[in-house]
Design a protein around this motif. Structure first.
Motif, PDB file in Angstrom:
ATOM      1  N   ALA A  41      42.574 -21.062  10.748  1.00 37.67           N
ATOM      2  CA  ALA A  41      41.554 -20.460   9.895  1.00 37.67           C
ATOM      3  C   ALA A  41      41.407 -18.977  10.170  1.00 37.67           C
ATOM      4  CB  ALA A  41      40.210 -21.172  10.112  1.00 37.67           C
ATOM      5  N   GLU A  42      41.356 -18.598  11.455  1.00 33.35           N
ATOM      6  CA  GLU A  42      41.204 -17.187  11.801  1.00 33.35           C
ATOM      7  C   GLU A  42      42.380 -16.371  11.282  1.00 33.35           C
ATOM      8  OE1 GLU A  42      40.742 -17.548  15.980  1.00 33.35           O
ATOM      9  OE2 GLU A  42      38.559 -17.643  15.885  1.00 33.35           O
ATOM     10  N   GLN A  43      43.580 -16.954  11.349  1.00 31.69           N
ATOM     11  CA  GLN A  43      44.758 -16.260  10.846  1.00 31.69           C
ATOM     12  C   GLN A  43      44.706 -16.137   9.325  1.00 31.69           C
ATOM     13  OE1 GLN A  43      48.434 -18.151  11.897  1.00 31.69           O
ATOM     14  NE2 GLN A  43      49.692 -16.705  10.759  1.00 31.69           N
ATOM     15  N   ASP A  44      44.295 -17.210   8.660  1.00 30.50           N
ATOM     16  CA  ASP A  44      44.243 -17.196   7.208  1.00 30.50           C
ATOM     17  C   ASP A  44      43.245 -16.183   6.676  1.00 30.50           C
ATOM     18  OD1 ASP A  44      46.195 -19.028   6.890  1.00 30.50           O
ATOM     19  OD2 ASP A  44      44.876 -20.741   6.558  1.00 30.50           O
ATOM     20  N   PHE A  45      42.110 -16.026   7.375  1.00 31.46           N
ATOM     21  CA  PHE A  45      41.116 -15.077   6.883  1.00 31.46           C
ATOM     22  C   PHE A  45      41.621 -13.646   6.953  1.00 31.46           C
ATOM     23  CE2 PHE A  45      37.538 -18.121   6.977  1.00 31.46           C
ATOM     24  CZ  PHE A  45      36.997 -17.777   5.749  1.00 31.46           C
ATOM     25  N   GLN A  46      42.670 -13.410   7.721  1.00 33.26           N
ATOM     26  CA  GLN A  46      43.240 -12.071   7.793  1.00 33.26           C
ATOM     27  C   GLN A  46      44.394 -11.906   6.810  1.00 33.26           C
ATOM     28  OE1 GLN A  46      41.994  -9.647   9.609  1.00 33.26           O
ATOM     29  NE2 GLN A  46      40.410 -10.968  10.434  1.00 33.26           N
ATOM     30  N   THR A  47      44.792 -12.981   6.104  1.00 33.25           N
ATOM     31  CA  THR A  47      45.982 -12.853   5.270  1.00 33.25           C
ATOM     32  C   THR A  47      45.722 -13.195   3.811  1.00 33.25           C
ATOM     33  OG1 THR A  47      46.635 -15.087   5.989  1.00 33.25           O
ATOM     34  CG2 THR A  47      47.561 -13.235   7.201  1.00 33.25           C
ATOM     35  N   ASP A  48      45.909 -14.454   3.437  1.00 30.80           N
ATOM     36  CA  ASP A  48      46.076 -14.720   2.010  1.00 30.80           C
ATOM     37  C   ASP A  48      45.112 -15.738   1.434  1.00 30.80           C
ATOM     38  OD1 ASP A  48      46.997 -16.943   3.308  1.00 30.80           O
ATOM     39  OD2 ASP A  48      48.900 -17.065   2.258  1.00 30.80           O
ATOM     40  N   LEU A  49      43.872 -15.812   1.930  1.00 24.02           N
ATOM     41  CA  LEU A  49      42.945 -16.816   1.413  1.00 24.02           C
ATOM     42  C   LEU A  49      42.673 -16.649  -0.071  1.00 24.02           C
ATOM     43  CD1 LEU A  49      40.335 -17.255   4.257  1.00 24.02           C
ATOM     44  CD2 LEU A  49      41.937 -18.929   3.378  1.00 24.02           C
ATOM     45  N   LEU A  50      42.661 -15.424  -0.544  1.00 27.03           N
ATOM     46  CA  LEU A  50      42.332 -15.198  -1.947  1.00 27.03           C
ATOM     47  C   LEU A  50      43.427 -15.696  -2.887  1.00 27.03           C
ATOM     48  CD1 LEU A  50      40.661 -11.696  -1.769  1.00 27.03           C
ATOM     49  CD2 LEU A  50      39.571 -13.853  -2.332  1.00 27.03           C
ATOM     50  N   GLN A  51      44.600 -15.996  -2.353  1.00 34.15           N
ATOM     51  CA  GLN A  51      45.683 -16.485  -3.203  1.00 34.15           C
ATOM     52  C   GLN A  51      45.765 -18.010  -3.252  1.00 34.15           C
ATOM     53  OE1 GLN A  51      46.295 -13.475  -1.324  1.00 34.15           O
ATOM     54  NE2 GLN A  51      45.799 -12.643  -3.337  1.00 34.15           N
ATOM     55  N   THR A 121      25.437 -16.802  16.146  1.00 35.43           N
ATOM     56  CA  THR A 121      25.273 -17.087  17.574  1.00 35.43           C
ATOM     57  C   THR A 121      24.397 -16.025  18.236  1.00 35.43           C
ATOM     58  OG1 THR A 121      27.120 -15.782  18.425  1.00 35.43           O
ATOM     59  CG2 THR A 121      27.640 -17.955  17.515  1.00 35.43           C
ATOM     60  N   ASP A 122      24.182 -16.174  19.539  1.00 32.23           N
ATOM     61  CA  ASP A 122      23.438 -15.180  20.309  1.00 32.23           C
ATOM     62  C   ASP A 122      24.347 -14.115  20.902  1.00 32.23           C
ATOM     63  OD1 ASP A 122      20.956 -16.312  19.852  1.00 32.23           O
ATOM     64  OD2 ASP A 122      21.106 -17.656  21.582  1.00 32.23           O
ATOM     65  N   ASP A 123      25.653 -14.240  20.659  1.00 32.81           N
ATOM     66  CA  ASP A 123      26.625 -13.302  21.210  1.00 32.81           C
ATOM     67  C   ASP A 123      27.167 -12.383  20.114  1.00 32.81           C
ATOM     68  OD1 ASP A 123      26.483 -14.532  23.753  1.00 32.81           O
ATOM     69  OD2 ASP A 123      27.858 -16.103  23.050  1.00 32.81           O
ATOM     70  N   ARG A 124      27.689 -11.231  20.524  1.00 38.80           N
ATOM     71  CA  ARG A 124      28.354 -10.354  19.566  1.00 38.80           C
ATOM     72  C   ARG A 124      29.674 -10.983  19.141  1.00 38.80           C
ATOM     73  NH1 ARG A 124      27.406  -7.082  23.668  1.00 38.80           N
ATOM     74  NH2 ARG A 124      29.596  -6.646  24.019  1.00 38.80           N
ATOM     75  N   LYS A 125      30.043 -10.766  17.884  1.00 38.72           N
ATOM     76  CA  LYS A 125      31.310 -11.238  17.356  1.00 38.72           C
ATOM     77  C   LYS A 125      32.168 -10.043  16.962  1.00 38.72           C
ATOM     78  CE  LYS A 125      30.846 -15.648  17.752  1.00 38.72           C
ATOM     79  NZ  LYS A 125      31.761 -16.419  18.618  1.00 38.72           N
ATOM     80  N   VAL A 126      33.406 -10.027  17.448  1.00 37.94           N
ATOM     81  CA  VAL A 126      34.324  -8.935  17.146  1.00 37.94           C
ATOM     82  C   VAL A 126      35.152  -9.301  15.919  1.00 37.94           C
ATOM     83  CG1 VAL A 126      36.225  -7.523  17.991  1.00 37.94           C
ATOM     84  CG2 VAL A 126      34.427  -8.266  19.573  1.00 37.94           C
ATOM     85  N   LEU A 127      35.109  -8.447  14.904  1.00 37.44           N
ATOM     86  CA  LEU A 127      35.839  -8.673  13.662  1.00 37.44           C
ATOM     87  C   LEU A 127      36.808  -7.514  13.439  1.00 37.44           C
ATOM     88  CD1 LEU A 127      32.745  -9.528  11.438  1.00 37.44           C
ATOM     89  CD2 LEU A 127      34.176 -11.156  12.678  1.00 37.44           C
ATOM     90  N   THR A 128      37.997  -7.827  12.955  1.00 37.98           N
ATOM     91  CA  THR A 128      38.961  -6.796  12.579  1.00 37.98           C
ATOM     92  C   THR A 128      39.087  -6.785  11.060  1.00 37.98           C
ATOM     93  OG1 THR A 128      40.203  -7.075  14.642  1.00 37.98           O
ATOM     94  CG2 THR A 128      41.313  -5.966  12.819  1.00 37.98           C
TER      95      THR A 128
END
Length: 337
Positions: A41-51, A121-128
């Motif tokens: 899922a994490e990989q897909d959100f960076q690539t081609d989910l819209l297709q 969550t209560d933690d920071r999340k790092v997004l690219t």
């Protein structure tokens, strides 16, 4: 099954599933270990989910949406008509990312597909982001941006608080919209807090940015300000008037917070305690015999609050005491002779 990840990848590439495959994926989603699907899922959100074109089974879709609603604290009346999970891979990915602490949905904003990411969550999340820029999203915060981010524009919307490390792109300024202010950058790092009911605040760690207050939802030129490194602007909630102040200490704090390492050389323990208070939103009572002691070393937030306090007091024969529901602490000790 020996290789569940490979089987999941196979399923998610197929246009339709058999009844046995649906049963398998339902059983998998109910299990305790979802690491393989999280990776996909994490990989897909960076690539081609819209297709993706496959349609999500209605019954499973309702189950996933209900799970997302409950975990995000969204009721049906406020949710209906706003978000829709249209594709099977998007729905599965959203559910798994939510379990990992980042809830993601695709919505439509004036006809344009838009990704909305929440930190639950209560933690920071790092997004690219697609352009390579990084965001550290604080708890109870969200960002949203369109599928064209990084190609035709670099514009997003923020609610809550986040630290930005923006890649340089002279052709596409990085624009952050909020309910109260609009910020434009080319390449820099800074922290922005736009929580509801609090004065909007931007602190620049490096580079240069332009910040404009919004009047009735539109950014105005007459109160735009330019900020450089170690500068900070706070906007009055009532008048939208900006106040620029020295942000050196705040910039120092956010830079170390972003790096995940707080480094000190001959710094008073009372001052270090103030950083830890701010980091964890707790109260720390430093006894007078310890407050003026100078400390050298590195502290790592990833190790947790108690570990940081123990490490801070250890050279001074100190101790840590929890006073009130893990929201107030007392540290004691004395300076080494």
């Amino acid at each position: 099954m020996n290789n569940r990840k490979a089987y999941l990848q196979q399923l998610l590439q197929e246009d339709s599933w058999s009844s046995e495959q649906w049963d398998w994926i339902r059983e998998y989603l109910e299990g305790d270990d979802l690491s393989e699907l999280q990776e996909i899922a994490e990989q897909d959100f960076q690539t081609d989910l819209l297709q993706m074109k496959a349609t999500l089974d209605r019954e499973l879709s309702r189950q996933l949406l209900k799970n997302i609603h409950e975990r995000a604290g969204i009721n049906e009346s406020s949710f209906r008509g706003i978000f829709s999970l249209r594709f099977r891979r998007i729905a599965v990915a959203a559910a798994i990312l939510l379990l990992a602490g980042t809830a993601a949905w695709f919505a439509k904003d004036m006809g344009r597909p838009q990704l909305i990411v929440f930190n639950t969550t209560d933690d920071r999340k790092v997004l690219t982001l697609p352009d390579g820029s990084q965001i550290q999203l604080e708890k109870a915060s969200s960002i949203s941006y369109t599928q064209h981010f990084g190609s035709s524009n670099r514009e997003l919307t923020l609610t809550g608080e986040a630290f930005f490390n923006v890649n340089t792109d002279g052709k596409h300024p990085f624009v952050i919209n909020t309910a109260a202010i609009k910020t434009t950058v080319l390449g820099t790092s800074f922290n922005m807090s736009v929580r509801e009911g609090e004065a909007p605040k931007v602190v620049v760690v490096s580079g240069k940015i332009q910040v404009k207050a919004k009047a009735k939802g539109t950014a105005t030129e007459d109160n735009a300000v330019i900020l450089t490194a170690n500068k900070e602007v706070v906007f009055n909630l009532s008048t939208n008037e900006p106040t620029i102040i020295d942000g050196t200490d705040d910039a120092r704090f956010y830079a170390m917070k972003s790096a995940g390492k707080f480094s000190y050389k001959d710094v008073r323990i009372s001052d270090i305690a103030r950083d830890i208070e701010r980091l964890y939103n707790v109260k720390i009572d430093v006894k007078e015999s310890l407050a003026g002691c100078l400390w050298n070393g590195d502290l790592y937030p990833a190790e947790g609050l108690m570990q940081m306090l123990d490490f801070l007091t250890a050279p001074n024969s100190g101790s840590v005491k929890v006073i009130a529901n893990e929201k107030e602490y007392m540290i004691t000790g004395s300076c080494p002779k």
